[in-house]
Scaffold this motif. Structure first.
Motif, short mmCIF file in Angstrom:
data_model
loop_
_atom_site.label_atom_id
_atom_site.label_comp_id
_atom_site.label_asym_id
_atom_site.label_seq_id
_atom_site.Cartn_x
_atom_site.Cartn_y
_atom_site.Cartn_z
N PHE A 253 1.78 -25.88 -29.90
CA PHE A 253 2.48 -27.15 -29.70
C PHE A 253 2.40 -27.55 -28.24
CE2 PHE A 253 4.31 -25.55 -33.62
CZ PHE A 253 4.35 -26.69 -34.41
N LEU A 254 1.58 -28.55 -27.96
CA LEU A 254 1.44 -29.07 -26.61
C LEU A 254 2.66 -29.93 -26.27
CD1 LEU A 254 -1.43 -28.23 -27.56
CD2 LEU A 254 -2.31 -30.16 -26.26
N GLY A 255 2.85 -30.17 -24.97
CA GLY A 255 3.97 -31.04 -24.57
C GLY A 255 5.08 -30.27 -23.91
N GLY A 256 6.29 -30.85 -23.93
CA GLY A 256 6.62 -32.15 -24.49
C GLY A 256 6.14 -33.34 -23.66
N VAL A 257 5.88 -34.38 -24.39
CA VAL A 257 5.41 -35.62 -23.79
C VAL A 257 6.44 -36.71 -24.03
CG1 VAL A 257 3.57 -37.32 -23.72
CG2 VAL A 257 3.02 -34.93 -24.19
N SER A 258 6.93 -37.31 -22.97
CA SER A 258 7.89 -38.41 -23.08
C SER A 258 7.11 -39.69 -23.34
CB SER A 258 8.70 -38.52 -21.79
OG SER A 258 9.46 -37.35 -21.58
N LEU A 259 7.53 -40.43 -24.38
CA LEU A 259 6.72 -41.55 -24.85
C LEU A 259 7.23 -42.92 -24.45
CD1 LEU A 259 5.91 -40.43 -28.53
CD2 LEU A 259 4.60 -40.01 -26.43
N ASP A 260 8.55 -43.12 -24.45
CA ASP A 260 9.06 -44.46 -24.17
C ASP A 260 9.70 -44.49 -22.78
OD1 ASP A 260 11.38 -43.04 -24.73
OD2 ASP A 260 12.14 -44.48 -26.21
N GLU A 261 10.06 -45.68 -22.33
CA GLU A 261 10.52 -45.79 -20.94
C GLU A 261 11.80 -45.00 -20.67
OE1 GLU A 261 10.68 -46.23 -17.07
OE2 GLU A 261 8.96 -46.59 -18.39
N PRO A 262 12.80 -44.97 -21.58
CA PRO A 262 13.98 -44.15 -21.28
C PRO A 262 13.64 -42.67 -21.06
CG PRO A 262 14.50 -45.71 -23.01
CD PRO A 262 13.01 -45.80 -22.79
#
Length: 251
Positions: A31-40
């Motif tokens: 499991f790669l990441g974590g990746v934050s996706l949205d602006e908040p």
């Protein structure tokens, strides 16, 4: 969902394709990441980097980053997953569509307890507010990806069995459970859901593997020592031995 039944658990700012390749000899999933996706969540991640000694993935285009990372694992004998943080469904759906193209698992992060991410409404706060978690799971499932939800135990006021039932109904295929010091909760979840159960926390040796598998976990994951070949080999051997004893395939 993956074989062998050992996963590498995401590590903030560290778990990338190269990290996954290094552990692929022993693991069935990474499991790669974590990746934050949205602006908040991206603003929260920037705050973590600025204020504390922590690393984060902060590419200019998170979706393109995910595509590049998953592409880098093409031909590698490990099933990739991507752990994502978001407060909104649209970017989760977009990343899930990319993941589906790579036969990757999308993992919704309802686990992180960093104050900045919790203040943004992400991470473990989603466990207290499953009405916000369910649309994220639905968005990922609607894109055709396999969906995991990473959760943690010992969160005050949270009925984790109820949350598990709700995310399963929303389309989750797996639960990735950070058991903390409440390992027996894995048994409660195994009895209450048909989701593929990945048990995490303190997985280091035969005793820890056997405990989780005896509680009903389908697989285990290794977090911080995921870059330590000695730990991975020991855990992989324990998983294979336990499954052989139960008459299950270890291939």
């Amino acid at each position: 969902m993956f074989e062998p039944r050992l996963a590498l658990a995401s590590l903030s700012g560290e778990a990338d394709a190269e990290w996954a390749k290094q552990g692929a000899e022993w693991a069935g999933a990474a499991f790669l990441g974590g990746v934050s996706l949205d602006e908040p969540t991206r603003a929260a991640a920037r705050g973590i980097v600025a204020d504390r000694d922590r690393s984060e993935f902060l590419p200019a285009d998170p979706v393109a980053f995910v595509d590049r990372q998953l592409s880098a694992l093409s031909g590698v004998d490990v099933r990739p997953g991507i752990n994502v943080r978001s407060t909104t469904a649209a970017p989760v759906r977009e990343v899930a569509a990319v993941a589906a193209e790579h036969d990757a698992i999308v993992e919704i992060n309802a686990h992180c307890r960093q104050a900045e991410l919790c203040a943004a409404g992400a991470g473990e706060t989603l466990l207290r507010n499953p009405d916000r978690l369910v649309p994220l799971v639905e968005a990922a499932a609607s894109a055709g990806a396999d969906v995991s939800v990473k959760v943690r135990t010992e969160h005050a006021g949270v009925d984790l069995v109820d949350v598990a039932g709700r995310v399963e109904a929303a389309g989750a295929d797996a639960l990735h459970v950070d058991a903390m010091d409440s390992e027996s909760v894995v048994a409660d979840l195994a009895a209450a859901t048909d989701c593929f159960l990945i048990a995490n926390n303190g997985v280091r040796d035969e005793a820890s593997v056997r405990e989780y598998l005896d509680f009903g976990a389908d697989a285990v994951s290794v977090g911080r020592p995921s870059d330590d070949p000695a730990v991975l080999e020991r855990v992989a051997d324990a998983v294979a031995a336990s499954r052989r004893q139960k008459g299950q395939s270890a291939d």
